[in-house]
Design a protein around this motif. Structure first.
Motif, mmCIF file in Angstrom:
data_model
loop_
_atom_site.group_PDB
_atom_site.id
_atom_site.type_symbol
_atom_site.label_atom_id
_atom_site.label_comp_id
_atom_site.label_asym_id
_atom_site.label_seq_id
_atom_site.Cartn_x
_atom_site.Cartn_y
_atom_site.Cartn_z
ATOM 1 N N ASP A 1 0.586 -1.015 -0.188
ATOM 2 C CA ASP A 1 0.166 -0.176 0.195
ATOM 3 C C ASP A 1 0.638 1.055 0.148
ATOM 4 O OD1 ASP A 1 -1.851 1.530 0.439
ATOM 5 O OD2 ASP A 1 -2.840 1.023 1.656
ATOM 6 N N GLU A 2 1.734 1.406 -1.254
ATOM 7 C CA GLU A 2 2.326 2.619 -1.210
ATOM 8 C C GLU A 2 2.341 3.986 -1.076
ATOM 9 O OE1 GLU A 2 5.273 2.103 -4.256
ATOM 10 O OE2 GLU A 2 6.257 0.881 -3.710
ATOM 11 N N ASP A 3 0.820 4.038 -1.805
ATOM 12 C CA ASP A 3 0.033 5.319 -1.477
ATOM 13 C C ASP A 3 -0.544 5.706 -0.224
ATOM 14 O OD1 ASP A 3 0.198 5.617 -4.495
ATOM 15 O OD2 ASP A 3 -1.396 4.679 -4.725
ATOM 16 N N HIS A 4 -0.302 4.907 0.326
ATOM 17 C CA HIS A 4 -0.626 5.119 2.190
ATOM 18 C C HIS A 4 -0.269 5.702 2.907
ATOM 19 C CE1 HIS A 4 -3.440 5.072 5.734
ATOM 20 N NE2 HIS A 4 -2.047 4.171 5.974
ATOM 21 N N ALA A 5 0.774 4.590 2.882
ATOM 22 C CA ALA A 5 2.675 5.236 2.886
ATOM 23 C C ALA A 5 2.486 6.272 2.789
ATOM 24 C CB ALA A 5 4.069 3.534 3.415
ATOM 25 N N ASN A 6 2.684 6.606 1.568
ATOM 26 C CA ASN A 6 3.547 7.780 0.937
ATOM 27 C C ASN A 6 2.830 9.248 1.297
ATOM 28 O OD1 ASN A 6 5.186 6.723 -0.160
ATOM 29 N ND2 ASN A 6 4.367 7.176 -2.555
ATOM 30 N N GLN A 7 0.991 9.002 1.781
ATOM 31 C CA GLN A 7 0.267 9.846 2.293
ATOM 32 C C GLN A 7 0.353 9.889 3.942
ATOM 33 O OE1 GLN A 7 -1.783 12.091 1.274
ATOM 34 N NE2 GLN A 7 -2.095 13.099 2.994
ATOM 35 N N LEU A 8 1.177 9.434 4.521
ATOM 36 C CA LEU A 8 1.190 9.058 6.151
ATOM 37 C C LEU A 8 2.641 9.884 6.128
ATOM 38 C CD1 LEU A 8 0.459 5.757 7.674
ATOM 39 C CD2 LEU A 8 -0.707 7.798 7.918
ATOM 40 N N ILE A 9 3.572 9.627 5.203
ATOM 41 C CA ILE A 9 4.805 10.288 5.538
ATOM 42 C C ILE A 9 4.980 11.910 4.838
ATOM 43 C CG2 ILE A 9 7.097 10.653 4.679
ATOM 44 C CD1 ILE A 9 7.283 7.559 4.178
ATOM 45 N N THR A 10 4.373 12.349 4.478
ATOM 46 C CA THR A 10 3.475 13.580 3.798
ATOM 47 C C THR A 10 3.002 14.010 4.858
ATOM 48 O OG1 THR A 10 3.030 12.963 1.498
ATOM 49 C CG2 THR A 10 2.368 14.734 2.267
ATOM 50 N N GLU A 11 1.728 13.333 5.292
ATOM 51 C CA GLU A 11 1.832 14.315 6.774
ATOM 52 C C GLU A 11 2.612 14.898 7.583
ATOM 53 O OE1 GLU A 11 -1.524 11.442 7.828
ATOM 54 O OE2 GLU A 11 -2.993 12.021 5.746
ATOM 55 N N ARG A 12 3.547 13.668 7.893
ATOM 56 C CA ARG A 12 3.907 13.368 9.127
ATOM 57 C C ARG A 12 5.282 14.933 8.679
ATOM 58 N NH1 ARG A 12 4.687 13.541 14.484
ATOM 59 N NH2 ARG A 12 3.793 11.113 14.452
ATOM 60 N N LEU A 13 5.990 14.843 7.675
ATOM 61 C CA LEU A 13 6.341 16.184 6.676
ATOM 62 C C LEU A 13 6.148 17.587 7.267
ATOM 63 C CD1 LEU A 13 7.933 14.435 4.483
ATOM 64 C CD2 LEU A 13 9.301 15.141 6.344
ATOM 65 N N GLN A 14 4.680 17.703 6.577
ATOM 66 C CA GLN A 14 3.696 18.626 7.191
ATOM 67 C C GLN A 14 3.607 19.149 8.223
ATOM 68 O OE1 GLN A 14 0.267 18.071 4.559
ATOM 69 N NE2 GLN A 14 0.761 18.251 3.180
ATOM 70 N N ARG A 15 4.150 18.934 8.832
ATOM 71 C CA ARG A 15 3.215 18.736 10.484
ATOM 72 C C ARG A 15 4.968 19.899 11.368
ATOM 73 N NH1 ARG A 15 0.142 13.857 11.140
ATOM 74 N NH2 ARG A 15 1.553 13.517 11.880
ATOM 75 N N ARG A 16 5.889 18.451 10.697
ATOM 76 C CA ARG A 16 7.534 19.543 11.087
ATOM 77 C C ARG A 16 7.477 20.608 10.345
ATOM 78 N NH1 ARG A 16 6.297 15.533 13.516
ATOM 79 N NH2 ARG A 16 5.880 17.570 14.313
ATOM 80 N N CYS A 17 6.805 21.188 9.141
ATOM 81 C CA CYS A 17 7.474 21.919 8.223
ATOM 82 C C CYS A 17 6.473 23.254 9.174
ATOM 83 C CB CYS A 17 6.525 22.580 6.788
ATOM 84 S SG CYS A 17 7.964 21.601 5.621
ATOM 85 N N THR A 18 5.491 22.839 10.042
ATOM 86 C CA THR A 18 5.051 24.023 10.446
ATOM 87 C C THR A 18 5.025 24.478 12.061
ATOM 88 O OG1 THR A 18 3.020 22.130 11.157
ATOM 89 C CG2 THR A 18 2.207 23.310 8.962
ATOM 90 N N ASN A 19 5.724 22.980 12.710
ATOM 91 C CA ASN A 19 6.368 22.520 13.343
ATOM 92 C C ASN A 19 8.018 22.821 13.805
ATOM 93 O OD1 ASN A 19 6.618 23.260 16.155
ATOM 94 N ND2 ASN A 19 5.320 21.485 16.972
ATOM 95 N N PRO A 20 9.055 23.717 13.411
ATOM 96 C CA PRO A 20 10.130 22.575 13.403
ATOM 97 C C PRO A 20 10.688 22.300 14.427
ATOM 98 C CG PRO A 20 9.609 25.258 12.817
ATOM 99 C CD PRO A 20 8.432 24.440 12.334
ATOM 100 N N GLN A 21 10.474 23.296 15.540
ATOM 101 C CA GLN A 21 10.965 22.962 16.587
ATOM 102 C C GLN A 21 10.127 21.581 17.702
ATOM 103 O OE1 GLN A 21 13.319 24.773 18.225
ATOM 104 N NE2 GLN A 21 12.888 25.868 16.202
ATOM 105 N N ALA A 22 9.778 20.645 16.918
ATOM 106 C CA ALA A 22 9.036 19.405 17.745
ATOM 107 C C ALA A 22 10.428 18.461 17.343
ATOM 108 C CB ALA A 22 7.957 19.178 16.424
ATOM 109 N N PRO A 23 10.333 17.539 19.016
ATOM 110 C CA PRO A 23 11.057 16.687 18.681
ATOM 111 C C PRO A 23 11.738 15.994 18.116
ATOM 112 C CG PRO A 23 9.430 17.010 20.736
ATOM 113 C CD PRO A 23 8.546 17.767 19.718
ATOM 114 N N ASP A 24 11.329 15.611 17.002
ATOM 115 C CA ASP A 24 11.725 14.976 16.471
ATOM 116 C C ASP A 24 12.425 15.776 14.813
ATOM 117 O OD1 ASP A 24 9.100 15.244 15.395
ATOM 118 O OD2 ASP A 24 8.760 13.151 14.720
ATOM 119 N N GLY A 25 11.956 17.183 14.651
ATOM 120 C CA GLY A 25 12.363 17.922 13.285
ATOM 121 C C GLY A 25 13.796 17.810 13.363
ATOM 122 N N SER A 26 14.128 18.297 12.386
ATOM 123 C CA SER A 26 15.281 18.072 12.276
ATOM 124 C C SER A 26 15.633 19.490 10.904
ATOM 125 C CB SER A 26 15.976 16.938 10.911
ATOM 126 O OG SER A 26 15.371 17.069 10.033
#
Length: 218
Positions: free
Chosen positions: A193-218
């Motif tokens: 299920d690559e599309d689903h996996a890609n969507q999950l990663i996209t959502e996580r990356l978007q959250r990092r962009c809006t909150n770069p100080q999050a513990p797992d941000g880089s």
């Protein structure tokens, strides 16, 4: 399939929750046969839980100490007296509450039984499953392995967990597998299920962009 099971004569309605346990809780047939009411937490609303503590696989009467065709034993791959708590969704809670209300339990508390309080046999529930499959699938679908065996209900349920993004370790725990076995048996589902996996990663990356100080941000 579950709805069609309920259309199958006298036995069918008594097996809807039986197959529901295999699909919604990822249980082995022997675990469902062994299941007793006191191991079930079935609230009026929301998720429930099954505290599985045994397995009664069919092995043939000549291989058991008591002369019956089922051999009560501990959970597969688990020490004696070990339990496996499995959360169950409201859909299964509803099926099980309805089953208990309509059919009660065997004298020893088993939820699923024959008309004479015996152990549910593969020869009986297999016939019901095959008849239900014949009703809901086309001729072309029936020629495929799709839902060919009752055990496939368990496979379908575990595949749903994995496709939904449930961590592999938690899927393995609920199913009573080792992680190695789960990865081997369900590799296609995990990697398919690559599309689903890609969507999950996209959502996580978007959250990092809006909150770069999050513990797992880089």
């Amino acid at each position: 399939m579950l709805e069609a099971v309920g259309w199958q004569g006298r036995r069918g309605p008594r097996l809807v929750a039986f197959f529901g346990c295999m699909y919604y809780a990822g249980m082995r047939p022997g675990e469902v046969v062994h299941l007793r009411k006191d191991r079930c937490v079935l609230p009026a609303d929301g998720w429930g839980k099954l505290n599985l503590n045994g397995n009664s696989p069919r092995v043939g009467s000549s291989w058991t100490d008591n002369g019956t065709s089922h051999d009560p034993r501990s959970l597969k791959h688990r020490p004696e007296k070990a339990t496996r708590p499995v959360p169950i969704p409201p859909e299964l809670v509803k099926l099980m509450r309805e089953h208990i209300e309509q059919y009660g339990t065997a004298p020893d508390g088993r939820l699923f039984r024959t008309f004479r309080n015996g152990m549910v046999q593969e020869s009986g529930y297999g016939v019901v499953w095959a008849a239900a499959r014949a009703e809901v699938f086309s001729e072309e679908e029936r020629a495929t392995p799709l839902a060919k065996r009752p055990y496939d209900a368990r496979h379908a349920g575990i595949s749903l967990w994995l496709a939904s993004g449930v961590p592999v370790a938690e899927c393995a725990r609920r199913a009573g597998h080792s992680i190695a076995v789960l990865l081997r048996v369900y590799a296609k589902c995990i990697h398919g299920d690559e599309d689903h996996a890609n969507q999950l990663i996209t959502e996580r990356l978007q959250r990092r962009c809006t909150n770069p100080q999050a513990p797992d941000g880089s």
